[in-house]
Design a protein around this motif. Structure first.
Motif, PDB file in Angstrom:
ATOM      1  N   PHE A   5     -30.560 -43.860 -44.553  1.00 26.97           N
ATOM      2  CA  PHE A   5     -30.603 -42.340 -44.832  1.00 26.97           C
ATOM      3  C   PHE A   5     -30.792 -42.115 -46.274  1.00 26.97           C
ATOM      4  O   PHE A   5     -29.934 -42.486 -47.033  1.00 26.97           O
ATOM      5  N   PHE A   6     -31.440 -40.836 -46.642  1.00 27.21           N
ATOM      6  CA  PHE A   6     -31.462 -40.401 -47.962  1.00 27.21           C
ATOM      7  C   PHE A   6     -31.087 -38.808 -47.812  1.00 27.21           C
ATOM      8  O   PHE A   6     -31.930 -38.465 -47.062  1.00 27.21           O
ATOM      9  N   SER A   7     -30.361 -38.491 -48.372  1.00 27.15           N
ATOM     10  CA  SER A   7     -29.964 -37.088 -48.482  1.00 27.15           C
ATOM     11  C   SER A   7     -29.445 -36.335 -49.915  1.00 27.15           C
ATOM     12  O   SER A   7     -28.763 -37.231 -50.400  1.00 27.15           O
ATOM     13  N   ALA A   8     -30.284 -35.399 -50.448  1.00 28.06           N
ATOM     14  CA  ALA A   8     -30.057 -34.877 -51.726  1.00 28.06           C
ATOM     15  C   ALA A   8     -29.183 -33.701 -51.547  1.00 28.06           C
ATOM     16  O   ALA A   8     -28.273 -33.493 -52.572  1.00 28.06           O
ATOM     17  N   ASN A  62     -27.804 -32.194 -45.995  1.00 26.13           N
ATOM     18  CA  ASN A  62     -28.384 -31.972 -44.545  1.00 26.13           C
ATOM     19  C   ASN A  62     -28.493 -33.283 -43.761  1.00 26.13           C
ATOM     20  O   ASN A  62     -28.244 -33.369 -42.554  1.00 26.13           O
ATOM     21  N   THR A  63     -29.434 -34.130 -44.465  1.00 23.12           N
ATOM     22  CA  THR A  63     -29.877 -35.292 -43.434  1.00 23.12           C
ATOM     23  C   THR A  63     -28.466 -36.175 -43.299  1.00 23.12           C
ATOM     24  O   THR A  63     -28.456 -36.836 -42.265  1.00 23.12           O
ATOM     25  N   LYS A  64     -27.546 -36.109 -44.491  1.00 18.48           N
ATOM     26  CA  LYS A  64     -26.211 -36.927 -44.242  1.00 18.48           C
ATOM     27  C   LYS A  64     -25.443 -36.424 -43.022  1.00 18.48           C
ATOM     28  O   LYS A  64     -25.115 -37.419 -42.180  1.00 18.48           O
ATOM     29  N   ASP A 102     -31.830 -55.098 -35.991  1.00 19.64           N
ATOM     30  CA  ASP A 102     -33.001 -55.115 -35.190  1.00 19.64           C
ATOM     31  C   ASP A 102     -34.017 -53.881 -35.135  1.00 19.64           C
ATOM     32  O   ASP A 102     -34.905 -54.030 -35.188  1.00 19.64           O
ATOM     33  N   THR A 103     -33.192 -52.878 -35.126  1.00 25.27           N
ATOM     34  CA  THR A 103     -33.607 -51.456 -35.378  1.00 25.27           C
ATOM     35  C   THR A 103     -33.157 -50.829 -36.384  1.00 25.27           C
ATOM     36  O   THR A 103     -32.041 -50.797 -36.525  1.00 25.27           O
ATOM     37  N   ILE A 104     -33.961 -50.099 -37.038  1.00 25.58           N
ATOM     38  CA  ILE A 104     -33.773 -49.401 -38.395  1.00 25.58           C
ATOM     39  C   ILE A 104     -34.329 -48.157 -38.134  1.00 25.58           C
ATOM     40  O   ILE A 104     -35.360 -47.566 -37.924  1.00 25.58           O
ATOM     41  N   LEU A 105     -33.461 -46.953 -38.226  1.00 22.27           N
ATOM     42  CA  LEU A 105     -33.721 -45.702 -38.105  1.00 22.27           C
ATOM     43  C   LEU A 105     -33.572 -45.078 -39.414  1.00 22.27           C
ATOM     44  O   LEU A 105     -32.588 -45.418 -40.197  1.00 22.27           O
ATOM     45  N   ILE A 106     -34.538 -44.367 -40.049  1.00 29.09           N
ATOM     46  CA  ILE A 106     -34.646 -43.833 -41.367  1.00 29.09           C
ATOM     47  C   ILE A 106     -34.671 -42.499 -41.397  1.00 29.09           C
ATOM     48  O   ILE A 106     -35.887 -41.899 -40.825  1.00 29.09           O
ATOM     49  N   GLY A 107     -33.528 -41.914 -42.019  1.00 28.11           N
ATOM     50  CA  GLY A 107     -33.737 -40.480 -42.028  1.00 28.11           C
ATOM     51  C   GLY A 107     -34.042 -39.865 -43.580  1.00 28.11           C
ATOM     52  O   GLY A 107     -33.631 -40.572 -44.635  1.00 28.11           O
ATOM     53  N   TYR A 108     -34.340 -38.756 -43.463  1.00 24.57           N
ATOM     54  CA  TYR A 108     -34.973 -38.057 -44.918  1.00 24.57           C
ATOM     55  C   TYR A 108     -35.192 -36.481 -44.732  1.00 24.57           C
ATOM     56  O   TYR A 108     -35.478 -36.241 -43.760  1.00 24.57           O
ATOM     57  N   PRO A 109     -34.839 -35.890 -45.892  1.00 22.83           N
ATOM     58  CA  PRO A 109     -35.477 -34.678 -45.929  1.00 22.83           C
ATOM     59  C   PRO A 109     -36.936 -34.462 -45.783  1.00 22.83           C
ATOM     60  O   PRO A 109     -37.618 -35.639 -46.532  1.00 22.83           O
ATOM     61  N   ILE A 110     -37.662 -33.536 -45.506  1.00 24.13           N
ATOM     62  CA  ILE A 110     -39.067 -33.249 -45.800  1.00 24.13           C
ATOM     63  C   ILE A 110     -39.129 -32.700 -47.328  1.00 24.13           C
ATOM     64  O   ILE A 110     -38.642 -31.629 -47.912  1.00 24.13           O
ATOM     65  N   TRP A 111     -39.882 -33.248 -48.090  1.00 22.02           N
ATOM     66  CA  TRP A 111     -40.376 -32.676 -49.547  1.00 22.02           C
ATOM     67  C   TRP A 111     -41.752 -32.574 -49.587  1.00 22.02           C
ATOM     68  O   TRP A 111     -42.535 -33.675 -49.467  1.00 22.02           O
ATOM     69  N   VAL A 156     -38.698 -49.656 -35.970  1.00 20.97           N
ATOM     70  CA  VAL A 156     -38.321 -48.565 -36.741  1.00 20.97           C
ATOM     71  C   VAL A 156     -38.741 -47.263 -36.241  1.00 20.97           C
ATOM     72  O   VAL A 156     -39.860 -47.307 -35.722  1.00 20.97           O
ATOM     73  N   ALA A 157     -37.967 -46.456 -36.349  1.00 16.93           N
ATOM     74  CA  ALA A 157     -38.131 -45.102 -36.006  1.00 16.93           C
ATOM     75  C   ALA A 157     -37.658 -43.980 -37.224  1.00 16.93           C
ATOM     76  O   ALA A 157     -36.696 -44.169 -37.698  1.00 16.93           O
ATOM     77  N   PHE A 158     -38.549 -43.001 -37.548  1.00 20.53           N
ATOM     78  CA  PHE A 158     -38.307 -42.127 -38.525  1.00 20.53           C
ATOM     79  C   PHE A 158     -37.462 -40.927 -37.901  1.00 20.53           C
ATOM     80  O   PHE A 158     -38.016 -40.417 -36.764  1.00 20.53           O
ATOM     81  N   PHE A 159     -36.613 -39.999 -38.597  1.00 20.57           N
ATOM     82  CA  PHE A 159     -36.170 -38.830 -38.431  1.00 20.57           C
ATOM     83  C   PHE A 159     -35.968 -38.036 -39.730  1.00 20.57           C
ATOM     84  O   PHE A 159     -35.721 -38.735 -40.745  1.00 20.57           O
ATOM     85  N   CYS A 160     -36.370 -36.591 -39.591  1.00 18.77           N
ATOM     86  CA  CYS A 160     -36.246 -35.951 -40.852  1.00 18.77           C
ATOM     87  C   CYS A 160     -35.420 -34.707 -40.380  1.00 18.77           C
ATOM     88  O   CYS A 160     -35.345 -34.459 -39.324  1.00 18.77           O
TER      89      CYS A 160
END
Length: 191
Positions: free
Chosen positions: A40-43, A46-48, A108-117, A139-143
């Motif tokens: 995850f990326f979190s500035a 919130n995403t953290k 095997d599975t990567i969940l990638i989280g981020y805020p919407i910019w 891969v699955a994304f969550f925001c």
């Protein structure tokens, strides 16, 4: 005599259990053959918080994507001079990442989280995509967002993760619970 021997053995076992738990070793042991990474990326944090909840709910390892140049409050502004605006407006922008995922091949599975910019994922997620081989990975994304869904960012990112298999992503609000994460994981086929 037996009591004197058993107590130190129990103490060593307890300490070893704490060390293994805090190191992440064996964390995915009860997940069968699936090894899940929540990256995850979190500035702003919130995403953290959602990523930490996801790692707990799914018995996954956690990796925070740390930018080489941290984002300041001014960088996160909405004006044309704000760093976020400049990066999001430049299709070739790839902000540097300070850290790397250890033992990448085990996941095997990567969940990638981020805020919407600006309606999509921050460009540092593209940098993350460029940094690893996603061939054969799921891969699955969550925001995290107050209003924007994951669909636009998900569609924009899929081309960046060459060779990956994708599961449906989702949007979470900051207060996502373990039950929220598990409901998404079950419906998307993550667990």
């Amino acid at each position: 005599m037996k009591r004197k021997i058993i107590l130190p053995i129990l103490l060593v076992a307890a300490v070893l259990g704490v060390v293994l738990a805090s190191s992440g070793i064996g964390r995915n042991a009860d997940a069968g053959n699936k090894h899940i990474l929540v990256a995850f990326f979190s500035a702003t944090g919130n995403t953290k918080s959602v990523a930490e909840t996801a790692a707990t709910a799914l018995n996954a390892d956690l990796f925070r994507i740390v930018p080489v140049e941290a984002y300041t409050e001014a960088d996160l502004g909405y004006g044309a001079d704000a760093r976020v605006h400049r990066e999001q407006s430049d299709p070739s922008s790839r902000p540097g990442i300070k850290n790397t995922v250890e033992n990448w091949d085990q996941y095997d599975t990567i969940l990638i989280g981020y805020p919407i910019w600006s309606g999509v994922a921050p460009k540092i997620i593209n940098t993350f995509a460029d940094s690893y081989d996603f061939t054969g990975k799921t891969v699955a994304f969550f925001c995290t967002s107050g209003s924007s869904g994951v669909e636009d960012s998900e569609n924009a990112l899929k081309g960046e993760f060459a060779g990956a298999n994708f599961l449906p992503g989702t949007r979470f609000e900051t207060g996502a619970t373990v039950m929220d994460i598990r409901a998404w994981a079950d419906s998307a086929g993550i667990r």
